[in-house]
Every structure is written in structure tokens, then in C-alpha cells.
Write an enzyme that holds these catalytic residues in place. Structure first.
Site, PDB file in Angstrom:
ATOM      1  N   ASP A  50     -92.182 124.843  80.864  1.00 23.72           N
ATOM      2  CA  ASP A  50     -93.537 125.000  80.347  1.00 23.72           C
ATOM      3  C   ASP A  50     -94.442 124.972  81.569  1.00 23.72           C
ATOM      4  OD1 ASP A  50     -96.089 124.759  79.294  1.00 23.72           O
ATOM      5  OD2 ASP A  50     -95.483 123.352  77.722  1.00 23.72           O
ATOM      6  N   PHE A  82    -105.412 134.743  71.700  1.00 23.14           N
ATOM      7  CA  PHE A  82    -105.813 134.745  70.299  1.00 23.14           C
ATOM      8  C   PHE A  82    -106.769 135.919  70.139  1.00 23.14           C
ATOM      9  CE2 PHE A  82    -105.057 130.167  71.067  1.00 23.14           C
ATOM     10  CZ  PHE A  82    -104.131 129.920  70.061  1.00 23.14           C
ATOM     11  N   TYR A 133    -109.060 143.753  81.555  1.00 23.66           N
ATOM     12  CA  TYR A 133    -110.283 143.020  81.229  1.00 23.66           C
ATOM     13  C   TYR A 133    -110.498 141.785  82.097  1.00 23.66           C
ATOM     14  CZ  TYR A 133    -107.195 140.642  77.733  1.00 23.66           C
ATOM     15  OH  TYR A 133    -106.188 139.985  77.091  1.00 23.66           O
TER      16      TYR A 133
END
Length: 176
Positions: A50, A82, A133
Site C-alpha cells: 500500500d 472518484f 488534466y
């Protein structure tokens, strides 16, 4: 173990590299490592990590060194996102994406970079995967755009600062 990471790993294996893939999902990367090794004849190993946790990143580096003796290239491809109007996101949702994308990249770059500097390893390379972006921003993916812009700034900053160690940085935004 999936998407861009899988494709990049396969190509690197085809070119003769030895590859470590990592994810929090051990089952996924075990299967991917097996398939890629069989398909290419190369060596691909899976190590669970992780990237939000510096201790796990240190473990990843040590296990990689145990397996291969050295690391020449670090590709930071971890992502989280998200797709949502920003006003609907909780601070936790925003923070999770920042932690995975930006802090995860920082954790990996710092751990591997410090190792390379300490070992006086020349010609080490870091490739940070961003998105278009990161330069422009984008609606409905604000946490990801923010994190990727941070990765881009990190890449540009360390490219200058760590050039004296022969650690080379690049950031790319893969196209469709």
C-alpha cells in the site's frame, strides 16, 4: 496488475527487464505476474504494498533488492479517483485520492531515491504517470487532478534537485 501497469510491465518484460509489480490486491498481482512471466518468458514478481504506507514501501524496496540486487527504474502508476461533482465528495474521499496518488508517489520516490543516493547508483530513472488534466484541471475529477498536478510539480522539482545524483525524472500522460 491491471490496465496501464500491466501493459507497461509486459512491454518491459518483452524488452528483457526484470519487473516487480505491486498493489494492495495480492491475488490480482500474483495472477498477473504468473501470466506475464509465462507470456514473455521474463521474470515478473508480485509484492503487495500500500503505497500510502512508508513502511510498506520500504518493505517493497527491500524485497525487490533481495530478489534482483538492484533497482534501476521506478514507475509510479498508482491511481485513485472518484468521478463526481466535487461538492458531493467528503473530505475523506478527497483525502484518499491525495494519499494514494500524491503521497504514494512521494513515499516511493523518497524511499527509492534515498537508496539510490546512498548507493551512489548512477542513471536511476523515475517515471511518474500523470494525466492531461494535471496541466489543465478538470471538472468532476478534482481530487485526481489536484493529486496528479502535485505529482507533476514533484517530478519537475526533483528533476532539477536530484540531477546531480544522476536520478532522472519524467512525467507522462498516456493517451487513449
Amino acid at each position: 496488475g491491471t490496465g496501464l501497469g500491466r501493459a507497461m510491465s509486459q512491454y518491459l518484460l518483452e524488452l528483457g527487464a526484470q519487473v516487480v509489480i505491486t498493489s494492495r490486491k495480492q491475488e490480482v498481482i500474483d495472477q498477473t505476474a504468473k501470466e506475464l512471466s509465462e507470456k514473455t518468458g521474463g521474470t515478473c514478481i508480485a509484492i503487495s504494498c500500500d503505497v500510502r504506507e512508508p513502511v510498506q514501501v520500504a518493505h517493497l524496496l527491500q524485497k525487490t533488492l533481495d530478489a534482483f540486487g538492484a533497482v534501476d527504474i521506478l514507475i509510479n502508476n498508482a491511481a485513485g479517483n472518484f468521478i463526481s461533482p466535487t461538492e458531493r465528495l467528503s473530505s475523506r474521499a478527497f483525502g484518499v485520492v491525495i494519499d494514494i496518488v500524491l503521497k504514494g508517489t512521494v513515499n516511493c520516490v523518497m524511499e527509492f531515491g534515498k537508496h539510490w543516493i546512498e548507493q551512489k547508483q548512477t542513471k536511476a530513472k523515475v517515471l511518474n504517470i500523470v494525466t492531461t488534466y494535471a496541466w489543465t484541471g478538470s471538472a468532476f475529477v478534482v481530487p485526481s487532478a489536484t493529486a496528479k498536478a502535485g505529482v507533476l510539480a514533484l517530478t519537475r522539482s526533483l528533476a532539477v534537485e536530484w540531477a546531480k545524483y544522476n536520478i532522472w525524472f519524467n512525467a507522462i500522460a498516456p493517451g487513449p
